[in-house]
Design a protein around this motif. Structure first.
Motif, PDB file in Angstrom:
ATOM      1  N   ILE A  31      -7.804 -45.059 -42.721  1.00 52.66           N
ATOM      2  CA  ILE A  31      -7.443 -44.928 -41.303  1.00 52.66           C
ATOM      3  C   ILE A  31      -6.041 -44.360 -41.131  1.00 52.66           C
ATOM      4  O   ILE A  31      -5.830 -43.422 -40.359  1.00 52.66           O
ATOM      5  N   MET A  32      -5.085 -44.920 -41.866  1.00 53.45           N
ATOM      6  CA  MET A  32      -3.685 -44.501 -41.700  1.00 53.45           C
ATOM      7  C   MET A  32      -3.372 -43.305 -42.613  1.00 53.45           C
ATOM      8  O   MET A  32      -2.452 -43.321 -43.425  1.00 53.45           O
ATOM      9  N   ASN A  33      -4.144 -42.231 -42.448  1.00 54.35           N
ATOM     10  CA  ASN A  33      -3.875 -41.017 -43.214  1.00 54.35           C
ATOM     11  C   ASN A  33      -2.763 -40.219 -42.552  1.00 54.35           C
ATOM     12  O   ASN A  33      -2.329 -40.521 -41.429  1.00 54.35           O
ATOM     13  N   LEU A  34      -2.279 -39.183 -43.248  1.00 53.06           N
ATOM     14  CA  LEU A  34      -1.136 -38.412 -42.770  1.00 53.06           C
ATOM     15  C   LEU A  34      -1.395 -37.774 -41.407  1.00 53.06           C
ATOM     16  O   LEU A  34      -0.520 -37.764 -40.538  1.00 53.06           O
ATOM     17  N   GLN A  35      -2.609 -37.270 -41.213  1.00 56.79           N
ATOM     18  CA  GLN A  35      -2.936 -36.619 -39.949  1.00 56.79           C
ATOM     19  C   GLN A  35      -2.884 -37.609 -38.788  1.00 56.79           C
ATOM     20  O   GLN A  35      -2.329 -37.310 -37.727  1.00 56.79           O
ATOM     21  N   PHE A  36      -3.448 -38.798 -38.987  1.00 54.57           N
ATOM     22  CA  PHE A  36      -3.459 -39.811 -37.929  1.00 54.57           C
ATOM     23  C   PHE A  36      -2.039 -40.293 -37.626  1.00 54.57           C
ATOM     24  O   PHE A  36      -1.676 -40.484 -36.458  1.00 54.57           O
TER      25      PHE A  36
END
Length: 315
Positions: free
Chosen positions: A135-140
């Motif tokens: 969920i907490m990827n770079l894009q998000f």
């Protein structure tokens, strides 16, 4: 005072701390020191995070953004105050005052929203560890920071446009060292009912919302920590939140103090002191809080300094 034509208002007077000429060099040295410490400390945090791949995680991505905002936040007020002391002047132009207020509101809002996003990040890391990296990827994370910027810019733009519609009397004196929104509005000669209503709703919506989000996140974090069986596990989970909690407490307690002081009391000295705690001391302490209580950042800073020290003179 007789109301003047607002088209003729070209400047305001920032009363600052003291008119005693003997105190001016002390005030100048004190605030210059705090400003340099703030800028240097936050720059070191940014450099440590950027240079160490171990810190390329969502938590440190948000800390790096917070450090950048802290530099911008203090830079909207202190340099102008130092310039005025050096020039022995209390004047700020009308355009300069509106510009300062606009950027101050942007970075004050950003600080608030980023701390809320950081609370959400800690909630995901502790309460949903298996889904955290997905969920907490770079894009998000980038989208969350972008959303913080958009809301802050729009909020500040609305507040600034509402100030531009006001008329001001001649010789407006602001009992602060910067153009504080509330003080500016209440020095106007025209009706400020619309401004007060809008500011109230913005405070409830954009001030109360983040506070509610932080409280909700930490209530769930606390529940998750309580069910951890080992003491070491509980300590490790809580230690990841300790720095953030310290910064949140510092920011909100000083911010609430400034707000209550502006409503309840007319003591300009206490109001100025409270503003210093909110606008200068908090950004200065943040790098110390995150570096002294965080082994990863301390290690990254050590590696950064070691690389610089071991560089050859011709490299």
């Amino acid at each position: 005072m007789e109301p003047g034509n607002d088209t003729r208002i070209s400047e305001f007077l920032l009363l600052g701390f003291s008119e005693d000429p003997e105190l001016q060099p002390i005030i100048f040295d004190l605030f210059l020191s705090m400003y340099l410490i703030t800028v240097l400390g936050n720059l070191l945090i940014i450099l440590a995070i950027a240079s160490d791949f171990h810190l390329h995680t969502p938590m440190y991505f948000f800390i790096g953004n917070l450090s950048f905002v802290d530099i911008c936040f203090i830079s909207t007020t202190v340099p102008k105050m130092l310039l005025n002391i050096q020039m022995q002047s209390k004047v700020i132009t009308y355009g300069g005052c509106i510009t300062q207020m606009y950027f101050f509101c942007i970075f004050a809002g950003l600080e608030d929203f980023l701390l809320t996003v950081m609370a959400y990040d800690r909630f995901m890391a502790i309460c949903h560890p298996l889904h955290y990296t997905v969920i907490m990827n770079l894009q998000f994370c980038g989208l969350l920071v972008l959303l913080c910027w958009i809301i802050s810019v729009l909020q500040s733009l609305l507040e600034s446009l509402l100030v531009l519609r006001l008329s001001f009397c001649a010789n407006v004196e602001i009992p602060q060292f910067f153009c504080e929104l509330n003080q500016l509005i209440h020095n106007a000669c025209s009706d400020i009912f619309v401004n007060d209503v809008v500011l109230f709703f913005l405070a409830v919506l954009l001030g109360g919302g983040p506070v509610a989000g932080i409280i909700c996140s930490y209530s769930k974090i606390l529940s998750s920590i309580c069910v951890i069986s080992s003491t070491q596990g509980k300590y490790k989970a809580f230690s990841t939140c300790a720095s953030h909690l310290t910064v949140v407490s510092l920011l909100y307690f000083t911010g609430i103090g400034v707000y209550i002081n502006s409503i309840v009391t007319h003591n300009t000295h206490s109001g100025t002191v409270a503003s210093v705690l909110y606008t200068v001391v908090t950004p200065m302490l943040n790098p110390f809080i995150y570096s002294l209580r965080n082994k990863d950042i301390k290690e990254a800073l050590r590696r950064l300094f070691w690389r610089e020290l071991t560089k050859g003179p011709l490299s």
